[in-house]
Design an enzyme around this catalytic site. Structure first.
Site, PDB file in Angstrom:
ATOM      1  N   LYS A 263     -10.171   2.352  -2.319  1.00  0.00           N
ATOM      2  CA  LYS A 263     -10.353   1.796  -0.975  1.00  0.00           C
ATOM      3  C   LYS A 263     -11.708   2.202  -0.391  1.00  0.00           C
ATOM      4  O   LYS A 263     -12.027   3.394  -0.302  1.00  0.00           O
ATOM      5  CB  LYS A 263      -9.213   2.296  -0.075  1.00  0.00           C
TER       6      LYS A 263
ATOM      7  N   CYS B  24      -5.776  -2.890   2.381  1.00  0.00           N
ATOM      8  CA  CYS B  24      -5.507  -2.783   3.811  1.00  0.00           C
ATOM      9  C   CYS B  24      -6.733  -2.958   4.717  1.00  0.00           C
ATOM     10  O   CYS B  24      -7.192  -4.074   4.882  1.00  0.00           O
ATOM     11  CB  CYS B  24      -4.782  -1.474   4.104  1.00  0.00           C
TER      12      CYS B  24
ATOM     13  N   GLU C 179       0.831  -1.209   0.000  1.00  0.00           N
ATOM     14  CA  GLU C 179       0.000   0.000   0.000  1.00  0.00           C
ATOM     15  C   GLU C 179       0.871   1.267   0.000  1.00  0.00           C
ATOM     16  O   GLU C 179       1.818   1.372   0.777  1.00  0.00           O
ATOM     17  CB  GLU C 179      -0.900  -0.008   1.244  1.00  0.00           C
TER      18      GLU C 179
END
Lengths: 294, 294
Positions: free
Chosen positions: B116, B153, B43
Site C-alpha cells: 500500500k 483502500c 483489506e
C-alpha cells in the site's frame, strides 16, 4: 455558509453568431435575476459545432482575443455585474487557432484565458484540424469570486488536468463542453456514455474536494456536408459540490438556464475529513509524464 | 466475448485469524461453484480492523510474506484453481511493517505483491502508526488471467495510482478495502460518503477504460479500547466494467459473495471510441510531482 450562486446556460445553436450572442445575453440576464454572480457558457457558444467536418472555411468563425466577442461579453459582464466564462474560437495568428475559454470579470475586464490543452479527434469531432494545442498550461484564473479552474470539454476526461488546477489553488472546476450522442447508437450505449461523462466530472470534485460546473450544448445538429449522421448534443449540464453531489441539473433535450448555490466553505471541511492532498506519493508519480510505461 | 468470471468476498470479522481464514475458504469455494477464476478478498481480512487505536500489541497480527497466511491461501488457490487477491499485515523486519496485497496464482505460486502506497491517518484509522509506506511502486501483477492493477483502500481516492497502473498495462484495477461510517454521522452524510467512494472508483474505470473490482469489509466493529464510537463498515463491494457501469454489487450490511462476468475485450473497444491515452499532455504534467503549486 459563504455561498456563491452560479448559473449555467445550456443552449441550442442559433443561425448566426449574432443571434447566439443575443440569446445568451437574454439567458444570462435570467440567471442574474436568480442571483447568479458567476455564469458559465457552453463550448463554442457563438457558432454551431463546426468540427463535424474538416472545412477550411470554418476558420472564418475564428476571431482575435480580445476582439468582437470579448467586447460584447465584457459589456454584458459589466452591465450585469457578473463573472462570465465564455468559450471562443481564437485566431491567434494565421495558422494558429485555439479553442479558448475567456473569463470576463464583473467590471468588464478580461480576467484571464485558458487554451484547451487536450484536443480530441474522432469521427464527427475533428478538433485536431482546427485547434492548436493550448500552451498556457493548467492555471486557474483569478477573479473577484475565487480562482476558477477553467478547462474545456475533452479535458474533462483527464484527472491530471483537474488535479493540476486544484494543486494550483483552484476553488472551482469549470467545464464549457459540447458532447453528444451518435444518433445510430442504441439507448443502452447512450445511457452509459452520459453516465460515464457525469461520473468522471463528479470524480474530479471528489478527488480534489472542490465543486464542479459543467455547461454542455444541447440539441441535434446535422452534418452540414452530409458526411455523418449529425450529433445529438445531450445537455445534462450540472453543478456538483465538492463531494460530487449534484446540486442542480438540466435535462437532455431542451435549452435551460440552471442556477444553484455553491458552499465555498465546504472544501476546507472536506479536505480535513478526507485529506487526500496530504498523502500523495509525489516520490512515485514521475511516470505520469510518460506516454506508456512499457 | 472473452469473459472472466470474478468474485468478491465481503465479510464481517470473525473472532480469530484462523476463524477468518476458514470462513474465507468457504466463501471462495462458493464463488468457484459460480465459475469464478479470480476472487478478491477485503483489506486485512484475517483480523479485525485493528487500526482504530495505536496499540503496540497489534503488531503481533503481522506475519512474514511468504508465511503462514500465504501458505494457507496458496493451498486454497491451488486446490480450487483460482487466482486469489489477499490482503495481509506484512512483517518485513522489526519496525518495518506493510499493508500488503499478495496475489496467489491458480497453481499456488505467489504471483506478486503490492505494498500500500498511500497511507491514511485519521481518527479511527491510525494507519500511519502501523504501515510503512510501500516501496514497490505502482506495478501490475502478472497472472494467468491478466495483469492485475492491485491497489489498497486509501489508494482508491488517487487518480494518479489508477493511471500509473493502467499506463503499466493493467487489465483490471482491484481494491481490497476497509471503509465505513462513523455511527454519529447523519444519514445524509453517510449516503454522500458511500456515493463518493463508489463514484471515484467507477471514475478510474472510465478514465482508463478498464474494469474495477472493489472488495470492502462489512459490519460494525466497536473500538476495543472504548476510545471511539467504532466503525460501521459499509460493504457495498462491487464490480464495474470499463465504462464504470456496475455489473454486480453487494449490500451495505451483510456478508456476501458476489460474482460477475467481466468482458476482457471491452477495453480495446472503449479505448478506440474514446482514446484518452492518445491525447495526454505529458509535456504539461510535470507538476503532478509537486506537493502544491504555490
Amino acid at each position: 455558509m459563504k455561498k456563491l450562486i452560479a448559473g449555467i446556460i445550456q443552449q441550442k445553436s442559433a443561425a448566426t453568431p449574432d443571434a447566439n450572442r443575443e440569446k445568451i445575453a437574454g439567458a444570462v440576464t435570467l440567471a442574474i435575476k436568480q442571483g447568479a454572480r458567476l455564469v458559465v457558457l457552453q463550448e463554442l457558444h457563438n457558432t454551431p459545432y463546426f468540427c463535424q467536418n474538416e472545412n477550411a472555411e470554418n476558420f472564418d468563425f475564428a476571431e482575435p482575443v480580445p476582439g468582437p466577442s470579448t467586447n460584447f461579453f465584457s459589456d454584458l459582464a459589466k452591465d450585469l455585474g457578473v463573472v462570465l466564462v465564455t468559450s471562443l474560437f481564437e485566431k491567434r495568428a494565421p495558422g494558429v487557432y485555439h479553442n479558448t475559454a475567456v473569463v470576463l470579470e464583473n467590471d468588464g475586464q478580461i480576467a484571464g484565458k485558458y487554451r484547451k490543452m487536450h484536443i480530441p479527434d474522432d469521427p464527427g469531432y475533428y478538433e485536431k484540424y482546427y485547434f492548436t494545442p493550448g500552451d498556457l498550461g493548467f492555471k486557474p484564473i483569478e477573479t473577484s469570486i475565487g480562482k476558477l479552474g477553467v478547462l474545456v470539454c475533452w479535458d474533462q476526461w483527464y484527472p491530471e488536468a483537474a488535479r493540476l488546477m486544484a494543486l494550483a489553488g483552484a476553488d472551482l472546476l469549470i467545464y464549457p463542453t459540447a458532447i453528444g450522442w451518435e444518433p445510430t447508437d442504441g439507448q443502452d450505449e447512450k445511457d452509459h456514455q452520459l453516465e460515464a461523462w457525469t461520473t468522471i466530472q463528479r470524480s474530479h470534485a471528489i478527488a480534489n474536494g472542490i465543486p464542479v460546473i459543467s455547461a454542455n450544448r444541447v440539441g441535434f445538429e446535422e452534418n452540414p456536408e452530409k458526411k455523418g449522421e449529425g450529433i445529438d448534443f445531450w445537455g445534462g449540464s450540472f453543478l456538483a459540490d465538492g463531494q460530487g453531489k449534484i446540486l442542480a441539473r438540466a435535462g437532455n433535450h431542451e435549452e435551460e438556464t440552471v442556477v444553484a448555490a455553491i458552499d465555498l466553505e465546504q472544501s476546507e471541511k472536506l479536505r480535513r475529513t478526507w485529506p487526500f492532498f496530504r498523502d500523495r506519493r509525489i516520490d512515485a508519480y514521475k511516470d505520469l509524464t510518460k506516454r506508456f510505461r512499457d
